[in-house]
Design a protein around this motif. Structure first.
Motif, PDB file in Angstrom:
ATOM      1  N   GLY A 123       0.830  -1.208   0.000  1.00 52.28           N
ATOM      2  CA  GLY A 123       0.000   0.000   0.000  1.00 52.28           C
ATOM      3  C   GLY A 123       0.860   1.251   0.000  1.00 52.28           C
ATOM      4  O   GLY A 123       2.014   1.244   0.396  1.00 52.28           O
ATOM      5  N   GLY A 124       0.298   2.344  -0.442  1.00 55.45           N
ATOM      6  CA  GLY A 124       1.039   3.601  -0.462  1.00 55.45           C
ATOM      7  C   GLY A 124       2.137   3.608  -1.512  1.00 55.45           C
ATOM      8  O   GLY A 124       2.238   2.718  -2.350  1.00 55.45           O
ATOM      9  N   GLN A 125       2.972   4.616  -1.467  1.00 54.59           N
ATOM     10  CA  GLN A 125       4.025   4.788  -2.461  1.00 54.59           C
ATOM     11  C   GLN A 125       5.277   4.003  -2.086  1.00 54.59           C
ATOM     12  O   GLN A 125       5.749   4.073  -0.964  1.00 54.59           O
ATOM     13  N   ILE A 126       5.795   3.236  -3.038  1.00 56.28           N
ATOM     14  CA  ILE A 126       7.033   2.497  -2.840  1.00 56.28           C
ATOM     15  C   ILE A 126       8.172   3.353  -3.364  1.00 56.28           C
ATOM     16  O   ILE A 126       8.168   3.774  -4.512  1.00 56.28           O
ATOM     17  N   ARG A 127       9.131   3.646  -2.529  1.00 56.59           N
ATOM     18  CA  ARG A 127      10.241   4.492  -2.955  1.00 56.59           C
ATOM     19  C   ARG A 127      11.553   3.995  -2.392  1.00 56.59           C
ATOM     20  O   ARG A 127      11.579   3.154  -1.495  1.00 56.59           O
ATOM     21  N   ALA A 128      12.627   4.539  -2.931  1.00 57.64           N
ATOM     22  CA  ALA A 128      13.963   4.200  -2.438  1.00 57.64           C
ATOM     23  C   ALA A 128      14.235   4.966  -1.159  1.00 57.64           C
ATOM     24  O   ALA A 128      14.098   6.183  -1.116  1.00 57.64           O
ATOM     25  N   GLU A 129      14.596   4.258  -0.103  1.00 60.47           N
ATOM     26  CA  GLU A 129      14.904   4.888   1.175  1.00 60.47           C
ATOM     27  C   GLU A 129      16.405   5.149   1.328  1.00 60.47           C
ATOM     28  O   GLU A 129      16.813   6.106   1.978  1.00 60.47           O
ATOM     29  N   SER A 130      17.231   4.296   0.712  1.00 63.08           N
ATOM     30  CA  SER A 130      18.686   4.479   0.782  1.00 63.08           C
ATOM     31  C   SER A 130      19.351   3.683  -0.321  1.00 63.08           C
ATOM     32  O   SER A 130      18.755   2.769  -0.901  1.00 63.08           O
ATOM     33  N   ALA A 131      20.596   4.040  -0.621  1.00 60.91           N
ATOM     34  CA  ALA A 131      21.363   3.319  -1.640  1.00 60.91           C
ATOM     35  C   ALA A 131      22.848   3.384  -1.292  1.00 60.91           C
ATOM     36  O   ALA A 131      23.329   4.401  -0.802  1.00 60.91           O
ATOM     37  N   VAL A 132      23.543   2.294  -1.531  1.00 61.69           N
ATOM     38  CA  VAL A 132      24.990   2.250  -1.302  1.00 61.69           C
ATOM     39  C   VAL A 132      25.650   1.612  -2.516  1.00 61.69           C
ATOM     40  O   VAL A 132      25.038   0.793  -3.221  1.00 61.69           O
TER      41      VAL A 132
END
Length: 205
Positions: A123-132
């Motif tokens: 549910g809701g928006q799926i987005r990138a929270e962090s990247a390495v």
């Protein structure tokens, strides 16, 4: 030799065979040197960029869209996110800086079509929270040019992760990338790029 047999196999794209013109490096492959082409592999040509596709890889959308076994076209018939893209004139098109410094920036994973998979169950928006940057290095192509590469591991809403990877050959302003890496084909993406022979591509005006 296996290489001599495979070099005669035509590449394909847009649903029809295309004439493969082997680069100058591939016919010189032997048991001692060069890139070794297996009996199951095929040689593919895209505008003079010659590379080796492992068994089961296919080209059924466009000659610059290379798909792993079992991966079909995306909805609407576009190149799937798990495919390896070949992108000439990458810096001219604004995809990467001419020196390849973007491959050392954790925030530069957001290449075309690289995004968190949609998960309706969350549910809701799926987005990138962090990247390495989980992998970074250089190697030499079959035809002698240096390629630099990076792999990013991206964490999305809900804790899921995916990997995305890009390779850049500054000398030829040529980029390869896979928006969402298919885990079971992880080693084969890199093997395809390493097999690249640009000895004919460099002669194109």
């Amino acid at each position: 030799m296996a290489a001599a047999v495979v070099l005669a196999v035509p590449g394909c794209g847009f649903g029809t065979p295309s004439q493969v013109l082997p680069g100058l490096a591939h016919p010189m492959a032997s048991s001692e040197e060069g890139y070794h082409v297996s009996d199951e592999a095929t040689l593919h040509d895209y505008n003079g960029i010659n590379l080796v596709l492992p068994d089961g890889w296919h080209v059924d959308i466009a000659d610059n869209c290379l798909s792993p076994p079992g991966v079909g076209p995306a909805p609407g018939g576009s190149c799937p996110i798990e495919a390896l893209r070949v992108r000439p004139n990458a810096s001219d098109d604004g995809l990467i800086d001419p020196e390849g410094a973007d491959l050392e920036d954790p925030d530069k994973w957001r290449r075309p079509w690289a995004s968190c998979p949609q998960r309706p169950d969350l549910g809701g928006q799926i987005r990138a929270e962090s990247a390495v940057i989980s992998e970074h290095g250089t190697f030499t192509l079959v035809s002698g040019e240096e390629a630099v590469y990076s792999e990013w591991t991206v964490t999305c809403t809900g804790g899921s992760t995916f990997r995305t990877r890009a390779w850049y050959v500054a000398e030829a302003d040529l980029e390869f990338d896979v928006p969402v890496l298919l885990e079971q084909a992880a080693d084969e993406y890199d093997a395809i790029v390493r097999s690249t022979d640009l000895s004919r591509y460099k002669t194109i005006s």
